[in-house]
Design a protein around this motif. Structure first.
Motif, PDB file in Angstrom:
ATOM      1  N   SER A 201       0.833  -1.209   0.000  1.00 33.08           N
ATOM      2  CA  SER A 201       0.000   0.000   0.000  1.00 33.08           C
ATOM      3  C   SER A 201       0.868   1.260   0.000  1.00 33.08           C
ATOM      4  CB  SER A 201      -0.980   0.009   1.173  1.00 33.08           C
ATOM      5  OG  SER A 201      -0.306  -0.036   2.403  1.00 33.08           O
ATOM      6  N   ARG A 202       2.039   1.193   0.605  1.00 32.00           N
ATOM      7  CA  ARG A 202       2.962   2.341   0.570  1.00 32.00           C
ATOM      8  C   ARG A 202       3.453   2.566  -0.854  1.00 32.00           C
ATOM      9  NH1 ARG A 202       5.358   6.907   0.830  1.00 32.00           N
ATOM     10  NH2 ARG A 202       7.517   7.019   1.484  1.00 32.00           N
ATOM     11  N   ILE A 203       3.791   1.500  -1.552  1.00 33.08           N
ATOM     12  CA  ILE A 203       4.243   1.609  -2.947  1.00 33.08           C
ATOM     13  C   ILE A 203       3.118   2.174  -3.807  1.00 33.08           C
ATOM     14  CG2 ILE A 203       5.105   0.344  -4.951  1.00 33.08           C
ATOM     15  CD1 ILE A 203       6.999   0.581  -2.430  1.00 33.08           C
ATOM     16  N   ALA A 204       1.908   1.688  -3.609  1.00 30.44           N
ATOM     17  CA  ALA A 204       0.757   2.196  -4.357  1.00 30.44           C
ATOM     18  C   ALA A 204       0.556   3.684  -4.079  1.00 30.44           C
ATOM     19  CB  ALA A 204      -0.496   1.408  -4.000  1.00 30.44           C
ATOM     20  N   ALA A 205       0.708   4.077  -2.825  1.00 29.99           N
ATOM     21  CA  ALA A 205       0.536   5.491  -2.466  1.00 29.99           C
ATOM     22  C   ALA A 205       1.597   6.361  -3.125  1.00 29.99           C
ATOM     23  CB  ALA A 205       0.572   5.658  -0.949  1.00 29.99           C
ATOM     24  N   VAL A 206       2.821   5.881  -3.186  1.00 32.56           N
ATOM     25  CA  VAL A 206       3.893   6.641  -3.849  1.00 32.56           C
ATOM     26  C   VAL A 206       3.555   6.837  -5.325  1.00 32.56           C
ATOM     27  CG1 VAL A 206       6.312   6.531  -4.608  1.00 32.56           C
ATOM     28  CG2 VAL A 206       5.720   6.027  -2.223  1.00 32.56           C
ATOM     29  N   LEU A 207       3.122   5.780  -5.985  1.00 32.80           N
ATOM     30  CA  LEU A 207       2.776   5.876  -7.407  1.00 32.80           C
ATOM     31  C   LEU A 207       1.589   6.807  -7.637  1.00 32.80           C
ATOM     32  CD1 LEU A 207       3.323   2.124  -8.206  1.00 32.80           C
ATOM     33  CD2 LEU A 207       4.645   4.015  -9.193  1.00 32.80           C
ATOM     34  N   ALA A 208       0.563   6.687  -6.813  1.00 33.94           N
ATOM     35  CA  ALA A 208      -0.610   7.554  -6.955  1.00 33.94           C
ATOM     36  C   ALA A 208      -0.247   9.012  -6.652  1.00 33.94           C
ATOM     37  CB  ALA A 208      -1.727   7.080  -6.025  1.00 33.94           C
ATOM     38  N   ASP A 209       0.582   9.218  -5.639  1.00 40.01           N
ATOM     39  CA  ASP A 209       1.010  10.583  -5.301  1.00 40.01           C
ATOM     40  C   ASP A 209       1.871  11.181  -6.413  1.00 40.01           C
ATOM     41  OD1 ASP A 209      -0.378  10.335  -2.933  1.00 40.01           O
ATOM     42  OD2 ASP A 209       1.410  10.171  -1.668  1.00 40.01           O
ATOM     43  N   ALA A 210       2.696  10.355  -7.042  1.00 39.80           N
ATOM     44  CA  ALA A 210       3.502  10.830  -8.176  1.00 39.80           C
ATOM     45  C   ALA A 210       2.590  11.290  -9.312  1.00 39.80           C
ATOM     46  CB  ALA A 210       4.448   9.728  -8.650  1.00 39.80           C
ATOM     47  N   ALA A 211       1.524  10.541  -9.566  1.00 36.17           N
ATOM     48  CA  ALA A 211       0.561  10.945 -10.599  1.00 36.17           C
ATOM     49  C   ALA A 211      -0.088  12.275 -10.234  1.00 36.17           C
ATOM     50  CB  ALA A 211      -0.505   9.858 -10.772  1.00 36.17           C
ATOM     51  N   THR A 212      -0.447  12.435  -8.978  1.00 36.39           N
ATOM     52  CA  THR A 212      -1.057  13.689  -8.525  1.00 36.39           C
ATOM     53  C   THR A 212      -0.099  14.856  -8.726  1.00 36.39           C
ATOM     54  OG1 THR A 212      -2.436  12.531  -6.918  1.00 36.39           O
ATOM     55  CG2 THR A 212      -2.075  14.869  -6.531  1.00 36.39           C
ATOM     56  N   LEU A 213       1.175  14.656  -8.380  1.00 37.84           N
ATOM     57  CA  LEU A 213       2.180  15.709  -8.563  1.00 37.84           C
ATOM     58  C   LEU A 213       2.334  16.080 -10.036  1.00 37.84           C
ATOM     59  CD1 LEU A 213       4.901  14.409  -6.089  1.00 37.84           C
ATOM     60  CD2 LEU A 213       3.628  16.560  -5.884  1.00 37.84           C
ATOM     61  N   LEU A 214       2.419  15.062 -10.897  1.00 36.62           N
ATOM     62  CA  LEU A 214       2.583  15.338 -12.330  1.00 36.62           C
ATOM     63  C   LEU A 214       1.346  15.988 -12.928  1.00 36.62           C
ATOM     64  CD1 LEU A 214       4.510  12.175 -13.538  1.00 36.62           C
ATOM     65  CD2 LEU A 214       5.387  14.506 -13.260  1.00 36.62           C
ATOM     66  N   GLU A 215       0.194  15.613 -12.418  1.00 36.78           N
ATOM     67  CA  GLU A 215      -1.044  16.228 -12.904  1.00 36.78           C
ATOM     68  C   GLU A 215      -1.091  17.697 -12.508  1.00 36.78           C
ATOM     69  OE1 GLU A 215      -5.622  14.830 -13.397  1.00 36.78           O
ATOM     70  OE2 GLU A 215      -4.606  14.298 -11.541  1.00 36.78           O
ATOM     71  N   ALA A 216      -0.691  17.998 -11.291  1.00 39.92           N
ATOM     72  CA  ALA A 216      -0.726  19.377 -10.794  1.00 39.92           C
ATOM     73  C   ALA A 216       0.345  20.252 -11.447  1.00 39.92           C
ATOM     74  CB  ALA A 216      -0.545  19.392  -9.278  1.00 39.92           C
ATOM     75  N   ASP A 217       1.552  19.691 -11.610  1.00 43.04           N
ATOM     76  CA  ASP A 217       2.683  20.481 -12.109  1.00 43.04           C
ATOM     77  C   ASP A 217       2.850  20.407 -13.618  1.00 43.04           C
ATOM     78  OD1 ASP A 217       3.182  21.064  -9.456  1.00 43.04           O
ATOM     79  OD2 ASP A 217       4.775  19.576  -9.261  1.00 43.04           O
ATOM     80  N   GLY A 218       2.206  19.418 -14.219  1.00 41.28           N
ATOM     81  CA  GLY A 218       2.361  19.223 -15.652  1.00 41.28           C
ATOM     82  C   GLY A 218       3.554  18.323 -15.944  1.00 41.28           C
ATOM     83  N   TRP A 219       3.285  17.184 -16.561  1.00 43.40           N
ATOM     84  CA  TRP A 219       4.355  16.252 -16.919  1.00 43.40           C
ATOM     85  C   TRP A 219       5.080  16.755 -18.150  1.00 43.40           C
ATOM     86  CZ3 TRP A 219       4.399  13.505 -21.601  1.00 43.40           C
ATOM     87  CH2 TRP A 219       5.475  12.628 -21.744  1.00 43.40           C
ATOM     88  N   ASP A 220       6.401  16.637 -18.133  1.00 39.88           N
ATOM     89  CA  ASP A 220       7.223  16.932 -19.301  1.00 39.88           C
ATOM     90  C   ASP A 220       8.359  15.909 -19.320  1.00 39.88           C
ATOM     91  OD1 ASP A 220       9.759  18.278 -20.546  1.00 39.88           O
ATOM     92  OD2 ASP A 220       8.035  19.409 -21.324  1.00 39.88           O
ATOM     93  N   PRO A 221       8.572  15.233 -20.439  1.00 40.25           N
ATOM     94  CA  PRO A 221       9.570  14.165 -20.474  1.00 40.25           C
ATOM     95  C   PRO A 221      11.010  14.656 -20.311  1.00 40.25           C
ATOM     96  CG  PRO A 221       8.763  14.591 -22.677  1.00 40.25           C
ATOM     97  CD  PRO A 221       7.919  15.405 -21.735  1.00 40.25           C
ATOM     98  N   HIS A 222      11.209  15.966 -20.353  1.00 39.02           N
ATOM     99  CA  HIS A 222      12.569  16.503 -20.238  1.00 39.02           C
ATOM    100  C   HIS A 222      12.778  17.310 -18.959  1.00 39.02           C
ATOM    101  CE1 HIS A 222      13.127  15.095 -24.286  1.00 39.02           C
ATOM    102  NE2 HIS A 222      12.066  15.765 -24.662  1.00 39.02           N
ATOM    103  N   THR A 223      11.732  17.957 -18.460  1.00 39.38           N
ATOM    104  CA  THR A 223      11.917  18.840 -17.307  1.00 39.38           C
ATOM    105  C   THR A 223      11.136  18.425 -16.059  1.00 39.38           C
ATOM    106  OG1 THR A 223      10.146  20.317 -18.040  1.00 39.38           O
ATOM    107  CG2 THR A 223      12.384  20.837 -18.778  1.00 39.38           C
ATOM    108  N   ASN A 224      10.097  17.655 -16.202  1.00 39.76           N
ATOM    109  CA  ASN A 224       9.316  17.196 -15.050  1.00 39.76           C
ATOM    110  C   ASN A 224       8.987  15.729 -15.267  1.00 39.76           C
ATOM    111  OD1 ASN A 224       8.115  17.414 -12.563  1.00 39.76           O
ATOM    112  ND2 ASN A 224       6.161  18.107 -13.371  1.00 39.76           N
ATOM    113  N   ARG A 225       9.975  14.904 -14.968  1.00 34.92           N
ATOM    114  CA  ARG A 225       9.925  13.494 -15.345  1.00 34.92           C
ATOM    115  C   ARG A 225       9.336  12.608 -14.259  1.00 34.92           C
ATOM    116  NH1 ARG A 225      15.483  11.816 -17.681  1.00 34.92           N
ATOM    117  NH2 ARG A 225      14.176  10.085 -18.312  1.00 34.92           N
ATOM    118  N   LEU A 226       9.020  11.396 -14.676  1.00 40.90           N
ATOM    119  CA  LEU A 226       8.472  10.382 -13.781  1.00 40.90           C
ATOM    120  C   LEU A 226       9.355  10.141 -12.558  1.00 40.90           C
ATOM    121  CD1 LEU A 226       7.230   7.662 -16.265  1.00 40.90           C
ATOM    122  CD2 LEU A 226       5.887   8.680 -14.454  1.00 40.90           C
ATOM    123  N   MET A 227      10.649   9.967 -12.759  1.00 43.60           N
ATOM    124  CA  MET A 227      11.529   9.629 -11.645  1.00 43.60           C
ATOM    125  C   MET A 227      11.538  10.734 -10.589  1.00 43.60           C
ATOM    126  SD  MET A 227      13.188   7.544 -10.010  1.00 43.60           S
ATOM    127  CE  MET A 227      14.217   6.225 -10.494  1.00 43.60           C
TER     128      MET A 227
END
Length: 100
Positions: free
Chosen positions: A9-35
């Protein structure tokens, strides 16, 4: 592999929180990456983060890699035509698999 102190559940929360961050900040493959989003969601700062946060990052990355069935998430992320929706869907799908 999930350690005793790191639950699925901690791993799931990290992944879901990462999605929330990218959704809020805008994903960019060069400047705002998954990692970076996964690191941030896990509370990990490379070079100075806790062992638990680092392990959460590594396990989340491994879970995402398996979900996508790829050898390299970075290459997948930077593939021409990759969309933010695909990235967010991948994170949410991996989060769901982590607790399945």
């Amino acid at each position: 592999m999930v350690t005793l102190s790191l639950t699925r559940s901690r791993i799931a929360a990290v992944l879901a929180d990462a999605a929330t961050l990218l959704e809020a900040d805008g994903w960019d493959p060069h400047t705002n990456r998954l990692m970076g989003a996964i690191d941030q969601a896990a509370g990990f700062t490379p070079g100075s983060g806790s062992t638990d946060a680092e392990q959460a990052t590594l396990n989340a990355w491994e879970t995402l890699t398996r979900h996508l069935n790829v050898d390299c998430v970075s290459a997948w992320e930077q593939a021409p035509g990759r969309t933010a929706l695909q990235v967010l869907s991948a994170l949410h799908g991996a989060a769901a698999k982590a607790v399945a």
